[in-house]
Design a protein around this motif. Structure first.
Motif, PDB file in Angstrom:
ATOM      1  N   GLU A 136      49.699  -7.221 -20.707  1.00 17.41           N
ATOM      2  CA  GLU A 136      48.791  -8.358 -20.822  1.00 17.41           C
ATOM      3  C   GLU A 136      49.534  -9.670 -20.634  1.00 17.41           C
ATOM      4  O   GLU A 136      49.040 -10.587 -19.984  1.00 17.41           O
ATOM      5  N   ASN A 179      53.891 -15.133 -26.727  1.00 14.40           N
ATOM      6  CA  ASN A 179      52.677 -14.570 -27.306  1.00 14.40           C
ATOM      7  C   ASN A 179      53.044 -13.258 -27.984  1.00 14.40           C
ATOM      8  O   ASN A 179      52.992 -12.196 -27.386  1.00 14.40           O
ATOM      9  N   GLN A 227      40.318 -15.691 -20.816  1.00 14.42           N
ATOM     10  CA  GLN A 227      40.492 -17.002 -20.183  1.00 14.42           C
ATOM     11  C   GLN A 227      39.145 -17.683 -19.938  1.00 14.42           C
ATOM     12  O   GLN A 227      39.031 -18.902 -20.053  1.00 14.42           O
ATOM     13  N   LEU A 273      50.755  -9.678 -28.305  1.00 11.33           N
ATOM     14  CA  LEU A 273      50.073  -9.052 -27.183  1.00 11.33           C
ATOM     15  C   LEU A 273      50.993  -8.024 -26.550  1.00 11.33           C
ATOM     16  O   LEU A 273      52.200  -8.156 -26.628  1.00 11.33           O
TER      17      LEU A 273
HETATM   18  C1  LIG Z   1      47.784 -16.300 -22.080  1.00 11.76           C
HETATM   19  O1  LIG Z   1      48.446 -17.536 -22.177  1.00 11.76           O
HETATM   20  C2  LIG Z   1      47.805 -18.497 -22.980  1.00 11.76           C
HETATM   21  C3  LIG Z   1      48.572 -19.780 -22.929  1.00 11.76           C
HETATM   22  O2  LIG Z   1      48.642 -20.237 -21.640  1.00 11.76           O
HETATM   23  C4  LIG Z   1      47.719 -17.997 -24.384  1.00 11.76           C
HETATM   24  O3  LIG Z   1      47.041 -18.910 -25.198  1.00 11.76           O
HETATM   25  C5  LIG Z   1      46.995 -16.682 -24.409  1.00 11.76           C
HETATM   26  O4  LIG Z   1      47.038 -16.156 -25.696  1.00 11.76           O
HETATM   27  C6  LIG Z   1      47.566 -15.695 -23.444  1.00 11.76           C
HETATM   28  N1  LIG Z   1      46.631 -14.608 -23.337  1.00 11.76           N
HETATM   29  C7  LIG Z   1      46.981 -13.379 -23.093  1.00 11.76           C
HETATM   30  C8  LIG Z   1      45.888 -12.374 -23.027  1.00 11.76           C
HETATM   31  O5  LIG Z   1      48.132 -13.074 -22.922  1.00 11.76           O
END
Ligand SMILES: *[C@@H]1O[C@H](CO)[C@@H](O)[C@H](O)[C@H]1NC(C)=O
Ligand SMILES: *[C@@H]1O[C@H](CO)[C@@H](O)[C@H](O)[C@H]1NC(C)=O
Ligand SMILES: *[C@@H]1O[C@H](CO)[C@@H](O)[C@H](O)[C@H]1NC(C)=O
Ligand SMILES: *[C@@H]1O[C@H](CO)[C@@H](O)[C@H](O)[C@H]1NC(C)=O
Ligand SMILES: *[C@@H]1O[C@H](CO)[C@@H](O)[C@H](O)[C@H]1NC(C)=O
Length: 905
Positions: free
Chosen positions: A420, A413, A517, A416
């Motif tokens: 996080e 990711n 989530q 981020l």
């Molecule tokens: C957390 O993980 C999910 C995939 O499992 C991803 O889509 C999401 O962007 C992530 N969110 C954060 C806040 O890191």
């Protein structure tokens, strides 16, 4: 992932197919068409298929498969699960109402209308058919595309499932702030800036990135240094602050919740400001403004912060450098991430929690160091990662695998920040049964103090908690809460005087993750409260309205709602609620605390699924009769409300576990009756699942039959007359679970004849409000040294004989309050008395003129409060022996007392 939705619907199907429901249903179904009769079997088939899907979803998570196809498929699963949940609820609803209507069946036939629900059963049957069909297609499409994927790529195989551990009530696995290394240096800088020999108002800024531990640092200093100021306040400035709320919170903190002598609810912004200016004018204050996002917010707040030349201090925490620049030079403190050694220490402290010295075995060391390196010295991340590893097998393979997953997560990711991403990983590592509980906490406003009991009752009402052996749902829920705390997903904000969790809080970064989530899962939606417009999808089942100043959420589809919780208190919201009240048929949780509503629509009786109804602090005086139809209601709360009496037939609510009502009479809580109890309804004593019951007046029948409520843990019984006391003692002696009890006499002069007071089990908290018979301290209860009593309050006992020597036998007491309890002149505390006492309250002892404390008495006392002691002119003799004392509070004392205090200290 859609596991959450699937898990919930599986639980629902299990309920629908459980003996109780089905036994009602069978005769009803048998009479109907073939497809209706097949309903139970069809549901079972669906449930089996969903189990397979759930296992498959886990597999996807484990193998780290990611693709558009998979995401789409998961989305379809989720939607299907929700459709199924609706249908199952509908089924339970129809079957349930049938049972209930059984008795008025004949009447129904007479008015010769075809009952709607019979049509509904056919609808349900065809809906179930449709779902079966769709499920089949979903499985087929899965089989089509999984073939080429097999063999796998992505992250290394290895399950996120963790070791299942149950935490025993009473054990505490959290670490305290003091044990977090690395804050020492900053702490010293901060403390010295507080003490800076400068009488003018100082603004101190603590800044750094999210998760670096700013709030922990400030909180630590606030707790330890705060008592050096005359008054203090802690205000979280979320991104969606409202000045009015900020003023209210400040006033409540500065003056003290129980000491406010005006009604905050009715004051407007100007009045609040005026009151604040008055309060701050002559006192040295310490105010924390936590998480300030924009400089102009601070400027607005600053208008009330008078510089009174008394050395007052304001501390701002912020992630934004521009805001931090409001503070001058040395008052701008930057919190840096932890260094290598401190990082390692914090990590080991969590990862090897159960080993006394928290030492990492040599074979894990290198892998541990690699992991710690990825945390960038951010305490929140270190603590979260350490928590995950503490629950996993401690061998090199496991740790290596975890490291690979971590790397994968960090690379995956891109946009981020690191904390996080790491918290995201912690979320994935939560077992399913904790994911729901965790996401639920994001429905509360930012920085909200969530009360343990409230949260637990909500979880239970939502059906998140499973029965585990003989453990009550409440105890199981508490163990879940502790598990979330242990995993650093939640933090303890407050404990009571004997160490039990009282309030918890969610770190704001963690909350952001949970909201993200929740949206993904269609789990819940918070409305308002953030600057961004929140989209309320039609699949959202739970809605929390934090703020509705920008209008009423028209996008909410009430017919699918399971949960509605309001935090806003505007009239507009009340109107909106009234307009939709009959639509959410499946509602399980309705919490309208503080909403200015006066009536509850009669249609509430149609909410067959309702488990929790909270009308705290509303203006509801009367409940509609239809409320007695809510067969599934577990919790009914109307605290600090206006309810006058219960409707007839209330005893039909056989599943009630918690019934809490009280009528607030006097917001200042002075005087004998600042709140009133409500008369019991007929048959109250047949609600044998009741665990909590207050505040109820002591009618003759109730007192006689109270002993039947064998599950009672908490009871407040009021308006007790002398002649009923003997029987009351008899009934109380049968309550094997009772742990908190208040007995209040019918008026200040009535004597409570408690000569036979006794309990089968140790009581934790006892409050006796009213005069006491001479034999009270010789009752079996007191003769047995109060069986480990932890908190005692004597209110209006007006004893002429000093009660303290008797009470000193209660060696486990942690809190003692004597309020208008004693009319004599002297109190003394001998060596060895009250060694566990942490808090002592002495109030309204009108003739008291001397307090004597011997060395070795009250050795653990941390807080003493003295109020309305008009004859006490001098600081208690032996005050200096109280080595653990942290907080001294006094008000409304003799004028000489204050000068004596100044001299002594
Ligand atoms: C957390 O993980 C999910 C995939 O499992 C991803 O889509 C999401 O962007 C992530 N969110 C954060 C806040 O890191
Ligand atoms: C109702 O309010 C009281 C007092 O504010 C609180 O202790 C209690 O937990 C609340 N009940 C619920 C169900 O929220
Ligand atoms: C305590 O005494 C004060 C002053 O006499 C009075 O105003 C207050 O109501 C009393 N409080 C209680 C709890 O009786
Ligand atoms: C109370 O309990 C006793 C026995 O425990 C039982 O005989 C009696 O019927 C119960 N009374 C009511 C009103 O339920
Ligand atoms: C005080 O508590 C301890 C343990 O919690 C218990 O063993 C002891 O019996 C209690 N004391 C009294 C007087 O009941």
């Amino acid at each position: 992932m859609a596991e959450i939705a699937v898990l919930l619907v599986l639980k629902k199907i299990a309920i629908a197919l459980a003996g109780e429901t089905l036994s009602f249903a069978k005769p009803l179904l048998a009479k109907k068409s073939e497809s209706v009769a097949a309903l139970p079997d069809d549901m079972k088939l669906i449930s089996n298929e969903l189990e397979l899907i759930r296992a498959f979803l886990k597999e996807i998570g484990r193998k780290g498969w990611k693709s558009e196809v998979i995401e789409t498929w998961i989305g379809q699963v989720r939607r299907l699960a929700y459709d199924m949940e609706d249908t199952v609820d509908h089924f339970i609803y129809v079957v349930g109402t049938h049972d209930q209507m059984g008795s008025c069946w004949d009447y129904m036939k007479k008015i010769a209308k075809k009952p709607r629900r019979l049509v509904s059963l056919d609808e349900i049957a065809s809906e179930i058919k449709k779902i079966k069909q769709e499920l089949k297609q979903l499985s087929e499409s899965r089989d089509r595309w999984t073939k080429p994927l097999d063999g796998g790529s992505g992250i290394p195989a290895g399950s996120y499932e963790t070791e299942k551990e149950m935490y025993l009530p009473g054990h505490d696995y959290t670490i305290s702030d003091e044990e977090l290394a690395g804050i020492d240096e900053n702490k010293q800088t901060l403390i010295s800036s507080l003490k800076f020999e400068d009488p003018s108002l100082r603004i101190i800024a603590v800044w750094g990135m999210g998760g670096v531990g700013k709030s922990t640092l400030v909180n630590n200093v606030y707790k330890n240094e705060g008592s050096n100021f005359d008054c203090r306040a802690w205000v979280s400035i979320s991104q969606s602050y409202r000045l009015e709320d900020i003023w209210k919170k400040m006033l409540t903190d500065l003056i003290g919740k129980d000491k406010i002598e005006f009604d905050l609810g009715t004051m407007d912004s100007a009045e609040l400001r005026e009151q604040l200016t008055k309060t701050l004018d002559k006192r040295q204050y310490l105010i924390i403004l936590d998480d300030v996002w924009m400089a102009n917010v601070f400027f607005k707040i600053k208008e009330v912060l008078v510089d009174n030349g008394l050395g007052s201090r304001v501390i701002i925490t912020t992630r934004i450098e521009e805001v931090a620049s409001l503070a001058k030079g040395s008052c701008k403190i930057k919190v840096e991430p932890l260094g290598v050694d401190d990082s390692w220490h914090v990590f080991c402290r969590k990862a090897f929690l159960k080993d006394e010295n928290h030492i990492c075995p040599p074979e894990l060391r290198q892998c541990g160091i690699n992991i710690v390196e990825k945390c960038d010295g951010l305490p929140l991340a270190l603590v979260a990662i350490g928590s995950i590893l503490s629950l996993r097998p401690k061998n090199v393979d496991e740790w290596k695998l975890f490291y690979d997953q971590l790397i994968w997560e960090l690379h995956n990711n891109e946009n981020l920040n690191r904390v996080e991403k790491i918290m995201n990983l912690s979320y994935k590592y939560l077992p399913d049964y904790l994911k729901n509980c965790f996401l639920y906490c994001a429905m509360f406003p930012e920085d909200y103090l969530i009360h343990r009991k409230r949260l637990i009752r909500l979880w239970i009402a939502e059906g998140f908690i499973e029965q585990k052996g003989a453990c009550s749902l409440e105890d199981t829920a508490e163990s879940y809460l502790k598990e979330l705390i242990r995993r650093s997903m939640l933090h303890v904000a407050e404990r009571n005087c004997f160490g039990r969790i009282k309030c918890i809080r969610m770190h704001d970064l963690v909350r952001e993750l949970a909201i993200f989530q929740s949206k993904r899962e269609g789990f819940s939606t918070t409305y308002g409260g953030n600057n961004e417009a929140v989209l309320v999808g039609s699949y959202s089942r739970r809605v929390a309205v934090l703020q509705c100043s920008k209008g009423i959420p028209s996008t909410i589809d009430p017919s699918r709602l399971r949960t509605l919780i309001t935090f806003d208190t505007s009239r507009a919201l009340s109107v909106w609620y009234s307009s939709i009240s009959s639509k959410p048929k499946y509602l399980a949780v309705l919490d309208l605390s503080s909403l200015p509503i006066e009536t509850i629509p009669n249609s509430i009786g149609e909410l067959f699924n309702l488990r929790l109804l909270c009308l705290n602090k509303t203006k509801v005086k009367e409940l509609p009769k239809s409320i007695t139809k809510l067969q599934n209601l577990q919790t009914m709360s109307l605290e600090n409300g206006e309810l006058v009496k219960f409707p007839q037939g209330f005893s039909k609510l056989k599943k009630l576990r918690h019934l809490m009502v009280s009528r607030l009479q006097d917001v200042t809580f002075s005087g004998f009756k600042s709140w009133e109890a409500v008369e019991p309804f007929k048959g109250l004593w047949t609600l044998i699942e009741l665990q909590t019951l207050y505040a109820i007046t002591a009618s003759e029948v109730l007192v006689a039959k109270l002993g039947n409520l064998s599950q009672l843990r908490r009871l407040i019984i009021c308006d007790v007359r002398s002649n009923l006391c003997a029987q009351l003692c008899g009934s109380l002696s049968k309550l094997c679970q009772l742990s908190r009890l208040t007995i209040r006499a019918c008026n200040e002069d009535e004597v409570l004849q408690l000569d036979h007071l006794t309990f089968p089990n140790p009581l934790q908290t006892l409050s006796l409000d009213g005069r006491l018979s001479e034999g009270t301290f010789k009752s079996p209860f007191f003769l047995n040294h109060g069986n480990g009593l932890l908190r005692l309050m004597l209110f209006y006992s007006q004893l002429s004989e000093n009660p303290v020597p008797h009470l000193s036998e209660l060696s486990n007491l942690t809190r003692l309050s004597l309020i208008k309890a004693y009319t004599g002149q002297e109190l003394y505390f001998q060596a060895g008395w009250f060694l566990n006492l942490k808090e002592l309250y002495l109030k309204n002892l009108s003739r008291l003129n001397q307090i004597d404390i011997q060395e070795g008495a009250l050795a653990s006392l941390e807080r003493i409060t003295m109020k309305h002691l008009p004859e006490l002119r001098e600081v208690p003799v032996g005050f200096r022996f109280l080595k653990s004392l942290k907080t001294i509070f006094f008000s409304d004392m003799h004028p000489e007392f204050e000068s004596s205090f100044q001299k002594e200290m």
